[in-house]
Write a protein that holds these residues in place. Structure first.
Motif, PDB file in Angstrom:
ATOM      1  N   THR A  82      71.804  36.659  60.838  1.00  0.00           N
ATOM      2  CA  THR A  82      70.803  35.878  60.127  1.00  0.00           C
ATOM      3  C   THR A  82      71.194  34.401  60.186  1.00  0.00           C
ATOM      4  O   THR A  82      72.358  34.063  60.018  1.00  0.00           O
ATOM      5  CB  THR A  82      70.725  36.304  58.645  1.00  0.00           C
ATOM      6  OG1 THR A  82      70.490  37.704  58.579  1.00  0.00           O
ATOM      7  CG2 THR A  82      69.617  35.557  57.920  1.00  0.00           C
ATOM      8  N   VAL A  83      70.230  33.538  60.436  1.00  0.00           N
ATOM      9  CA  VAL A  83      70.515  32.108  60.506  1.00  0.00           C
ATOM     10  C   VAL A  83      70.882  31.592  59.115  1.00  0.00           C
ATOM     11  O   VAL A  83      70.164  31.821  58.138  1.00  0.00           O
ATOM     12  CB  VAL A  83      69.308  31.327  61.047  1.00  0.00           C
ATOM     13  CG1 VAL A  83      69.578  29.825  61.002  1.00  0.00           C
ATOM     14  CG2 VAL A  83      68.995  31.758  62.477  1.00  0.00           C
ATOM     15  N   TRP A  84      71.999  30.900  59.030  1.00  0.00           N
ATOM     16  CA  TRP A  84      72.453  30.310  57.777  1.00  0.00           C
ATOM     17  C   TRP A  84      72.211  28.804  57.798  1.00  0.00           C
ATOM     18  O   TRP A  84      72.728  28.100  58.661  1.00  0.00           O
ATOM     19  CB  TRP A  84      73.942  30.568  57.560  1.00  0.00           C
ATOM     20  CG  TRP A  84      74.259  31.921  57.021  1.00  0.00           C
ATOM     21  CD1 TRP A  84      74.230  33.107  57.705  1.00  0.00           C
ATOM     22  CD2 TRP A  84      74.676  32.238  55.695  1.00  0.00           C
ATOM     23  NE1 TRP A  84      74.607  34.141  56.885  1.00  0.00           N
ATOM     24  CE2 TRP A  84      74.884  33.636  55.626  1.00  0.00           C
ATOM     25  CE3 TRP A  84      74.901  31.478  54.537  1.00  0.00           C
ATOM     26  CZ2 TRP A  84      75.296  34.285  54.477  1.00  0.00           C
ATOM     27  CZ3 TRP A  84      75.315  32.131  53.381  1.00  0.00           C
ATOM     28  CH2 TRP A  84      75.502  33.513  53.351  1.00  0.00           C
ATOM     29  N   PRO A  85      71.456  28.302  56.823  1.00  0.00           N
ATOM     30  CA  PRO A  85      71.340  26.852  56.691  1.00  0.00           C
ATOM     31  C   PRO A  85      72.538  26.293  55.921  1.00  0.00           C
ATOM     32  O   PRO A  85      73.352  27.043  55.381  1.00  0.00           O
ATOM     33  CB  PRO A  85      70.061  26.691  55.862  1.00  0.00           C
ATOM     34  CG  PRO A  85      70.057  27.912  54.986  1.00  0.00           C
ATOM     35  CD  PRO A  85      70.663  29.031  55.818  1.00  0.00           C
ATOM     36  N   PRO A 111      75.218  36.793  48.302  1.00  0.00           N
ATOM     37  CA  PRO A 111      75.365  38.205  48.669  1.00  0.00           C
ATOM     38  C   PRO A 111      75.515  38.434  50.167  1.00  0.00           C
ATOM     39  O   PRO A 111      75.957  39.506  50.584  1.00  0.00           O
ATOM     40  CB  PRO A 111      74.073  38.840  48.138  1.00  0.00           C
ATOM     41  CG  PRO A 111      73.096  37.707  48.032  1.00  0.00           C
ATOM     42  CD  PRO A 111      73.919  36.517  47.658  1.00  0.00           C
ATOM     43  N   GLY A 112      75.198  37.431  50.974  1.00  0.00           N
ATOM     44  CA  GLY A 112      75.335  37.574  52.418  1.00  0.00           C
ATOM     45  C   GLY A 112      76.742  37.340  52.933  1.00  0.00           C
ATOM     46  O   GLY A 112      76.981  37.449  54.143  1.00  0.00           O
ATOM     47  N   LEU A 113      77.677  37.047  52.028  1.00  0.00           N
ATOM     48  CA  LEU A 113      79.066  36.844  52.437  1.00  0.00           C
ATOM     49  C   LEU A 113      79.966  37.927  51.868  1.00  0.00           C
ATOM     50  O   LEU A 113      79.711  38.462  50.782  1.00  0.00           O
ATOM     51  CB  LEU A 113      79.587  35.484  51.943  1.00  0.00           C
ATOM     52  CG  LEU A 113      78.950  34.221  52.519  1.00  0.00           C
ATOM     53  CD1 LEU A 113      79.618  32.987  51.926  1.00  0.00           C
ATOM     54  CD2 LEU A 113      79.024  34.200  54.037  1.00  0.00           C
ATOM     55  N   ARG A 134      62.980  34.685  52.563  1.00  0.00           N
ATOM     56  CA  ARG A 134      63.352  33.968  53.778  1.00  0.00           C
ATOM     57  C   ARG A 134      64.868  33.968  53.991  1.00  0.00           C
ATOM     58  O   ARG A 134      65.340  34.065  55.117  1.00  0.00           O
ATOM     59  CB  ARG A 134      62.831  32.529  53.724  1.00  0.00           C
ATOM     60  CG  ARG A 134      63.013  31.785  55.039  1.00  0.00           C
ATOM     61  CD  ARG A 134      62.416  30.393  55.008  1.00  0.00           C
ATOM     62  NE  ARG A 134      60.979  30.389  54.762  1.00  0.00           N
ATOM     63  CZ  ARG A 134      60.228  29.284  54.782  1.00  0.00           C
ATOM     64  NH1 ARG A 134      60.791  28.110  55.055  1.00  0.00           N
ATOM     65  NH2 ARG A 134      58.939  29.357  54.539  1.00  0.00           N
ATOM     66  N   TRP A 135      65.613  33.835  52.877  1.00  0.00           N
ATOM     67  CA  TRP A 135      67.074  33.771  52.974  1.00  0.00           C
ATOM     68  C   TRP A 135      67.703  34.788  52.030  1.00  0.00           C
ATOM     69  O   TRP A 135      68.199  34.442  50.939  1.00  0.00           O
ATOM     70  CB  TRP A 135      67.586  32.366  52.617  1.00  0.00           C
ATOM     71  CG  TRP A 135      67.029  31.290  53.498  1.00  0.00           C
ATOM     72  CD1 TRP A 135      67.351  31.048  54.797  1.00  0.00           C
ATOM     73  CD2 TRP A 135      66.039  30.307  53.146  1.00  0.00           C
ATOM     74  NE1 TRP A 135      66.647  29.972  55.280  1.00  0.00           N
ATOM     75  CE2 TRP A 135      65.829  29.496  54.286  1.00  0.00           C
ATOM     76  CE3 TRP A 135      65.324  30.028  51.975  1.00  0.00           C
ATOM     77  CZ2 TRP A 135      64.919  28.433  54.287  1.00  0.00           C
ATOM     78  CZ3 TRP A 135      64.429  28.981  51.966  1.00  0.00           C
ATOM     79  CH2 TRP A 135      64.234  28.203  53.112  1.00  0.00           C
ATOM     80  N   PRO A 136      67.670  36.057  52.391  1.00  0.00           N
ATOM     81  CA  PRO A 136      68.203  37.107  51.510  1.00  0.00           C
ATOM     82  C   PRO A 136      69.712  37.004  51.309  1.00  0.00           C
ATOM     83  O   PRO A 136      70.262  37.674  50.437  1.00  0.00           O
ATOM     84  CB  PRO A 136      67.822  38.399  52.240  1.00  0.00           C
ATOM     85  CG  PRO A 136      67.676  37.999  53.681  1.00  0.00           C
ATOM     86  CD  PRO A 136      67.115  36.621  53.650  1.00  0.00           C
ATOM     87  N   GLN A 137      70.370  36.179  52.100  1.00  0.00           N
ATOM     88  CA  GLN A 137      71.819  36.024  51.945  1.00  0.00           C
ATOM     89  C   GLN A 137      72.192  35.150  50.749  1.00  0.00           C
ATOM     90  O   GLN A 137      73.364  35.029  50.402  1.00  0.00           O
ATOM     91  CB  GLN A 137      72.432  35.455  53.224  1.00  0.00           C
ATOM     92  CG  GLN A 137      71.990  34.058  53.616  1.00  0.00           C
ATOM     93  CD  GLN A 137      70.796  34.040  54.553  1.00  0.00           C
ATOM     94  OE1 GLN A 137      69.812  34.729  54.311  1.00  0.00           O
ATOM     95  NE2 GLN A 137      70.883  33.252  55.621  1.00  0.00           N
ATOM     96  N   PHE A 138      71.179  34.532  50.101  1.00  0.00           N
ATOM     97  CA  PHE A 138      71.392  33.723  48.913  1.00  0.00           C
ATOM     98  C   PHE A 138      70.755  34.390  47.699  1.00  0.00           C
ATOM     99  O   PHE A 138      69.807  35.164  47.833  1.00  0.00           O
ATOM    100  CB  PHE A 138      70.763  32.339  49.067  1.00  0.00           C
ATOM    101  CG  PHE A 138      71.416  31.453  50.094  1.00  0.00           C
ATOM    102  CD1 PHE A 138      72.385  30.542  49.724  1.00  0.00           C
ATOM    103  CD2 PHE A 138      71.042  31.526  51.434  1.00  0.00           C
ATOM    104  CE1 PHE A 138      72.980  29.708  50.663  1.00  0.00           C
ATOM    105  CE2 PHE A 138      71.631  30.707  52.381  1.00  0.00           C
ATOM    106  CZ  PHE A 138      72.608  29.799  51.990  1.00  0.00           C
TER     107      PHE A 138
END
Length: 378
Positions: free
Chosen positions: A243-246, A309-311, A120-124
């Motif tokens: 991508t939406v970031w919470p 990893p999304g940053l 759901r949140w591949p940026q984490f």
């Protein structure tokens, strides 16, 4: 009708002024700089609004506070909380216990294992279960302060005095208070509310508080926190995320961090992240220098490389902010002989702003109840 003096035009002070004028009371707000200035704890556009607490009381208070936020937004026509949702994870975040409280209080939530959360949140990067609650978001603190003060002023019952440094609070023989400035000016009123944030420790000895009350206060510790904005790796043409970031809280045995979309403060083009209580301890807001340390910058870059990893792990903006802490991170909200002290401590008070205003107004007017947990010596 009484005249109330509010010391401090941050979130708590502005909310107190708003609540009092809504009840038909007159208010003078005294601010040593300007409302929501960057030398305090209520500046900028990015503060976390969340429901997750390890104790049920705070979660229940967030629910009450959200109702008041909605009322303020309706009254002003201004969005103050942008809903993003929030995730909590880490080996000492105890997500199962948080989820139990959510279940008991009725907060919408979901618990995901690391694999499902990563989908759901591949940026984490996750290595524990993840608690998700979709109704969390980001508070625009500066806009909130100005909105509350505008609403209070629109009643014709409030005035805000800027660049007004409080030097002393004394009790008048005929009742009420006289507040004197560093330049000798004074304001008089029937009740006084002190919501001075990081300036409170330096001001305590000048408030005329009884020694018994002063002795019962917890020790206040002021920290100059450091926060870093890092760009989104999947940025669109405007620099915003595809991508939406919470918002997030990551509490592990190694480090306690938090992050949120940076908002207007950094051009909407990056995530704001910081180590919780990682800044240096200072005596009061008077001692801040606004400096970022190389050690903290390197620590947060390393954290982003390993966990976000999304940053792009390269800060493009940096800032400091004051946290005024008590040893157990509880608030101090109490009244003695007509003077109310409000310290929404330990970096988690912003989300309660309108409720803090209600509590302060209740104490000043002798109505309503404040949780005993926040009362001095209770």
């Amino acid at each position: 009708m009484s005249h109330h003096i509010v010391i401090g035009a941050g979130l708590a002070g502005a909310a107190a002024a708003y609540s009092l004028t809504a009840r038909g009371e007159d208010v003078t707000v005294l601010e040593r700089h300007t409302p929501a200035n960057d030398r305090g704890s209520s500046h900028g556009s990015a503060r976390i609004f969340r429901y997750a607490y390890p104790g049920r009381l705070y979660t229940e208070l967030v629910v009450r506070s959200r109702e008041l936020w909605t009322e303020v937004e309706a009254a002003s026509g201004v969005e103050l909380i942008a809903v993003t949702g929030a995730i909590d994870h880490g080996d000492v975040r105890h997500t199962a216990g948080l989820a139990e409280i959510f279940e008991a209080v009725g907060v919408d939530h979901e618990v995901l294992d690391p694999a499902r959360a990563a989908e759901r949140w591949p940026q984490f990067a996750f290595d524990t279960d993840v608690l998700w609650h979709p109704d969390a978001g980001v508070i625009d603190a500066e806009t909130t302060v100005n909105t509350l003060l505008d609403l209070a002023s629109a009643t014709g019952r409030a005035r805000v005095l800027r660049d007004w440094t409080v030097a002393e609070v004394t009790r008048r023989s005929e009742g009420g208070f006289r507040v004197t400035s560093a330049t000798g000016e004074f304001v008089e009123g029937d009740r006084a509310i002190v919501a001075a944030g990081g300036w409170l420790p330096a001001l305590l000895g000048d408030l005329g508080l009884p020694q018994s009350f002063l002795s019962a206060l917890p020790r206040f510790e002021v920290r100059q926190e450091q926060a870093f904005h890092m760009p989104y790796r999947d940025a669109d043409e405007s620099g915003g995320p595809r991508t939406v970031w919470p918002t997030f809280i990551h509490k592990s045995s190694e480090i306690f961090t938090y992050g949120l979309p940076g908002g207007r403060d950094a051009g909407f083009t990056g995530q704001k992240l910081a180590q919780f209580n990682g800044g240096r301890v200072i005596d009061s807001a008077l001692d801040q220098d606004g400096q970022i340390t190389e050690e903290m910058r390197a620590r947060m870059i390393d954290y982003a490389k390993r966990h976000l990893p999304g940053l792009v792990p390269e800060p493009y903006a940096e800032t400091t902010c004051l946290f005024t802490n008590t040893p157990n991170e509880d608030f101090v909200i109490d009244e003695v002989d007509g003077l109310v002290v409000v310290s929404a401590c330990s970096g988690h008070g912003a989300k309660f702003a309108p409720l803090l205003g209600e509590f302060a107004a209740d104490l000043a007017m002798g109505t309503g109840e404040v949780p005993d947990r926040f009362r001095v010596g209770a």
